[in-house]
Design an enzyme around this catalytic site. Structure first.
Site, mmCIF file in Angstrom:
data_model
loop_
_atom_site.group_PDB
_atom_site.id
_atom_site.type_symbol
_atom_site.label_atom_id
_atom_site.label_comp_id
_atom_site.label_asym_id
_atom_site.label_seq_id
_atom_site.Cartn_x
_atom_site.Cartn_y
_atom_site.Cartn_z
ATOM 1 N N ASP A 160 -19.854 0.468 -16.530
ATOM 2 C CA ASP A 160 -20.839 0.673 -17.590
ATOM 3 C C ASP A 160 -20.941 2.162 -17.975
ATOM 4 O O ASP A 160 -20.978 3.028 -17.091
ATOM 5 C CB ASP A 160 -22.185 0.175 -17.059
ATOM 6 C CG ASP A 160 -23.237 -0.014 -18.120
ATOM 7 O OD1 ASP A 160 -23.030 -0.829 -19.031
ATOM 8 O OD2 ASP A 160 -24.285 0.662 -18.043
ATOM 9 N N GLU A 198 -16.313 1.309 -19.895
ATOM 10 C CA GLU A 198 -16.995 1.308 -21.185
ATOM 11 C C GLU A 198 -17.180 2.771 -21.584
ATOM 12 O O GLU A 198 -18.086 3.444 -21.108
ATOM 13 C CB GLU A 198 -18.349 0.604 -21.103
ATOM 14 C CG GLU A 198 -18.986 0.463 -22.488
ATOM 15 C CD GLU A 198 -20.501 0.296 -22.470
ATOM 16 O OE1 GLU A 198 -21.041 -0.210 -23.453
ATOM 17 O OE2 GLU A 198 -21.146 0.695 -21.477
HETATM 18 C C1 NOJ Z 1 -23.993 -0.900 -21.763
HETATM 19 C C2 NOJ Z 1 -24.280 -2.352 -21.503
HETATM 20 O O1 NOJ Z 1 -23.245 -3.121 -22.064
HETATM 21 C C3 NOJ Z 1 -25.621 -2.622 -22.123
HETATM 22 O O2 NOJ Z 1 -25.922 -4.001 -22.164
HETATM 23 C C4 NOJ Z 1 -26.660 -1.866 -21.347
HETATM 24 O O3 NOJ Z 1 -27.927 -2.019 -21.975
HETATM 25 C C5 NOJ Z 1 -26.325 -0.374 -21.293
HETATM 26 N N1 NOJ Z 1 -24.938 -0.115 -21.038
HETATM 27 C C6 NOJ Z 1 -27.120 0.294 -20.191
HETATM 28 O O4 NOJ Z 1 -26.657 -0.130 -18.946
#
Ligand code: NOJ
Length: 510
Positions: A203, A257
Site C-alpha cells: 500500500d 502501489e
Molecule cells: C490505498 C488503498 O488502496 C486505499 O483503499 C486506502 O484507503 C489507502 N491506500 C490508505 O491505506
C-alpha cells in the site's frame, strides 16, 4: 510456463475485496471462508493468483487499511486457521495468494501507537511521527487524503505534540526512519511468508519516508514532492532482498502501489531490478476511453519500463476508483472491449472482482454511505445468483450493483454470450499463447480511434485490434487471420473480415 520467466510475469491477478465477495456466517460482510468456497469458481474463470485486500484486525475506519494487528485475522473475516485453509486449497488449485501489506500507517488502536501515544518518553514514541508545535497551528500545510481541508496532523492533548497521518486521523504514519520500525515490519512480511503467501501488494509504498523537516508544499493534498524520497527506495531494496532471499523457491512477488501519476517516476520504483518486482502505474487507469490517450500511455510505459527491463502492470478498476464500465459511460460494449485491451497488453493484468460480470458502480444513497473516501459504489457485493438475496444469507453491508438479477455469477456462467464468459475465453487464450503472456508489443497502423498491435514470442504471434469509437472501421492486417476472440463474440473461429465493429475489440490468431 515459458522459459524461466517468474510466475508473476505470466499471471493474471484477481483482486478480492473480501467484505464484498462472499459471506458464509450471515453477518452481511464477506469472509475468508466465502473466498475458500468459491475457489473452484476462480479456477473455472482461469485466473492465476488472487490479491486479497486487508483482512487483518482493524477498527475498519478505512475498511481494513487501518491495521491494529499485522499478524492476525479480524474476527469479521474469520481466523488464521481459515486463512491457512484458504492458502492450502488455493495452492491445490495452482492459484497463488497475494496479501495486502499496509506499511505506511497503522491503526491508532494498534498497540504500537497506543504505546507511542502514552507518553513522550515511551520507548515507542519514535515509532510514529511526532512534532512540537502550537495546538492551534498544524506544523505545515500538508492535507490528509479523503479531504481537501483537513490537516495531515492531529494534536494530542495529553502529550502536547502533533502526529502525522497522510490518511485519516485513525491512521497514524509509522516513522520509517526508525530502524526498529523497519525490523518490526520485516517481521510481518516473514510472518505471512511463513503462512504460505506468494507475495504482497504494498500500500502507498512511495510514501514511507517523508521529506525531512516537513516543509510546506505547493500542492498539499497527496502531492508527491513531500514524498518519493531516496530513503524510501533504500527501504524497498530491503523488502526485495527479504523476499528474494526467502527460502523455498516460491518466488514471492512485491506489487507496489506507487500512487504517483508519472510513469517515469513509477519506473524508478523497479530500481535496478532490486526494488519492486511490479508497480501499479495509474495513468492508464485514469485515462478516458480514447484510443489516442491510451496509445500515449502505453507508449510511455514502453519508453520508461523497457530500458530498465521493468515488467508493466495494467489495471482498469479497483476498490478505490469507480468501475471502468461506469467511467466509460456505462456501455457494456466498451467494458468488453476494455477487457480485451487489459488482457492483451504486455504486462501483468489485475482484474477487480465484479468487472468480469460487467458490473457498474452501485448507486449508494446518502444514508447507506460508509466510506470516508466516497468509494462505496465500486465496493458493492458480488451477486452470486438471481434470488432476492443473490446468494448472501442476509442484507449485505452495501447495496447491490445495478441489474443484479441478471448480472450475477450463476446467470452469466450459464450464458455463453455473457461478459463473464468473455473474460473466461480471454484468460484461456492468454494461457494458451506465449505471445499474449510474454511476447513483445508493437503497434500496427490503424485509423484514428482504433488501437492495433501485435504480440510476438518465439515465432508465435497474435494481433489485437481495439475500436474505441461508435463507428465500424476497416483495419487491414497483412496475411490471413482468424478471429480467436471477439469482445461481442461475433465471428469467433471465422476468418477476419478486415473490419472491426463499433466499440468492438478482437484478438486474431494466424
Ligand atoms: C490505498 C488503498 O488502496 C486505499 O483503499 C486506502 O484507503 C489507502 N491506500 C490508505 O491505506
Amino acid at each position: 510456463m515459458t522459459g524461466s520467466a517468474p510466475w508473476w510475469k505470466s499471471a493474471v491477478v484477481y483482486q478480492l475485496y473480501p467484505r464484498s465477495f462472499a459471506d458464509t456466517d450471515g453477518d452481511g460482510i464477506g469472509d475468508l471462508e466465502g473466498i475458500r468456497r468459491h475457489l473452484d469458481h476462480l479456477q473455472w474463470l482461469g485466473v492465476d493468483a488472487v490479491w486479497i485486500s486487508p483482512f487483518y484486525r482493524s477498527p475498519m475506519a478505512d475498511f481494513g487499511y487501518d491495521v491494529a494487528d499485522y499478524c492476525d485475522v479480524d474476527p469479521v473475516f474469520g481466523t488464521l486457521e481459515d486463512f491457512g485453509r484458504l492458502v492450502q486449497e488455493a495452492h491445490d488449485r495452482d492459484l497463488r495468494v497475494i496479501v495486502d501489506w499496509v506499511p505506511n500507517h497503522s491503526s491508532d488502536r494498534h498497540p504500537w501507537f497506543v504505546e507511542s501515544r502514552s507518553a513522550r518518553e515511551s520507548p515507542k514514541r519514535d515509532w510514529y511521527v511526532w512534532v512540537d508545535g502550537r495546538p492551534d497551528q498544524p506544523p505545515n500545510n500538508w492535507k490528509a487524503a479523503f479531504s481537501a481541508t483537513d490537516p495531515a496532523w492531529t494534536w494530542d492533548e495529553a502529550t502536547a505534540q502533533w502526529y502525522l497521518h497522510l490518511f485519516l486521523a485513525e491512521q497514524p504514519d509509522l516513522n520509517w526512519r526508525n530502524p526498529e520500525v523497519v525490523a518490526a515490519m520485516h517481521d510481518t512480511l516473514r510472518f505471512w511468508l511463513d503462512e504460505g503467501v506468494d507475495g504482497f501488494r504494498m500500500d502507498v509504498i512511495h510514501a514511507l519516508v517523508k521529506q525531512a523537516d516537513f516543509p510546506d508544499v505547493d500542492d498539499p493534498w497527496l502531492s508527491t514532492d513531500r514524498l518519493d524520497e531516496p530513503a524510501t527506495h533504500a527501504l524497498i531494496r530491503g523488502f526485495r532482498s527479504l523476499l528474494d532471499g526467502y527460502p523455498g523457491g516460491r518466488e514471492p512477488v512485491s506489487v507496489g502501489e506507487v500512487f504517483i501519476l508519472s510513469t517515469a517516476k513509477v519506473a524508478e520504483y523497479y530500481g535496478d531490478d532490486d526494488e519492486l518486482h511490479l508497480a501499479f502505474n495509474f495513468p492508464p487507469l485514469f485515462a478516458p476511453w480514447d484510443a489516442a490517450k491510451w496509445r500515449t500511455r502505453v507508449d510511455r510505459v514502453a519508453e520508461e519500463f523497457d530500458p530498465r527491463g521493468a515488467w508493466p502492470t495494467w489495471v482498469l478498476s479497483n476498490h478505490d476508483t469507480p468501475r471502468h464500465r461506469t467511467r466509460y459511460g456505462g456501455s457494456e460494449a466498451r467494458a468488453r472491449a476494455a477487457a480485451v485491451l487489459l488482457l492483451t497488453l504486455r504486462g501483468t493484468p489485475f482484474v477487480y472482482q465484479g468487472e468480469e460480470l460487467g458490473l457498474e458502480n452501485a448507486e449508494v444513497p446518502p444514508e447507506r454511505q460508509v466510506d470516508p473516501g466516497g468509494r462505496d459504489g465500486a465496493r458493492a457485493p458480488i451477486p452470486w445468483d438471481a434470488s432476492a438475496q443473490h446468494g448472501w444469507a442476509s442484507d449485505p453491508w452495501l447495496p447491490w450493483p445495478p441489474e443484479a438479477d441478471v448480472r450475477n455469477v450463476e446467470r452469466e456462467r450459464a450464458d455463453p454470450g455473457s461478459v463473464l464468459n468473455l473474460y473466461r475465453r480471454l484468460l484461456a487464450a492468454r494461457r494458451a499463447s506465449p505471445a499474449l503472456r510474454l511476447g513483445s508489443w508493437s503497434p500496427l497502423p490503424s485509423p484514428d480511434g482504433v488501437l492495433a498491435y501485435q504480440r510476438d514470442h518465439d515465432g508465435g504471434r497474435r494481433v489485437v485490434i481495439v475500436n474505441f469509437t461508435g463507428k465500424r472501421h476497416d483495419v487491414d492486417v497483412a496475411g490471413d487471420w482468424t478471429v480467436e476472440i471477439a469482445s461481442d463474440g461475433a465471428g469467433e473461429g471465422r476468418r477476419y473480415s478486415g473490419a472491426v465493429g463499433a466499440d468492438q475489440a478482437v484478438v486474431l490468431s494466424p
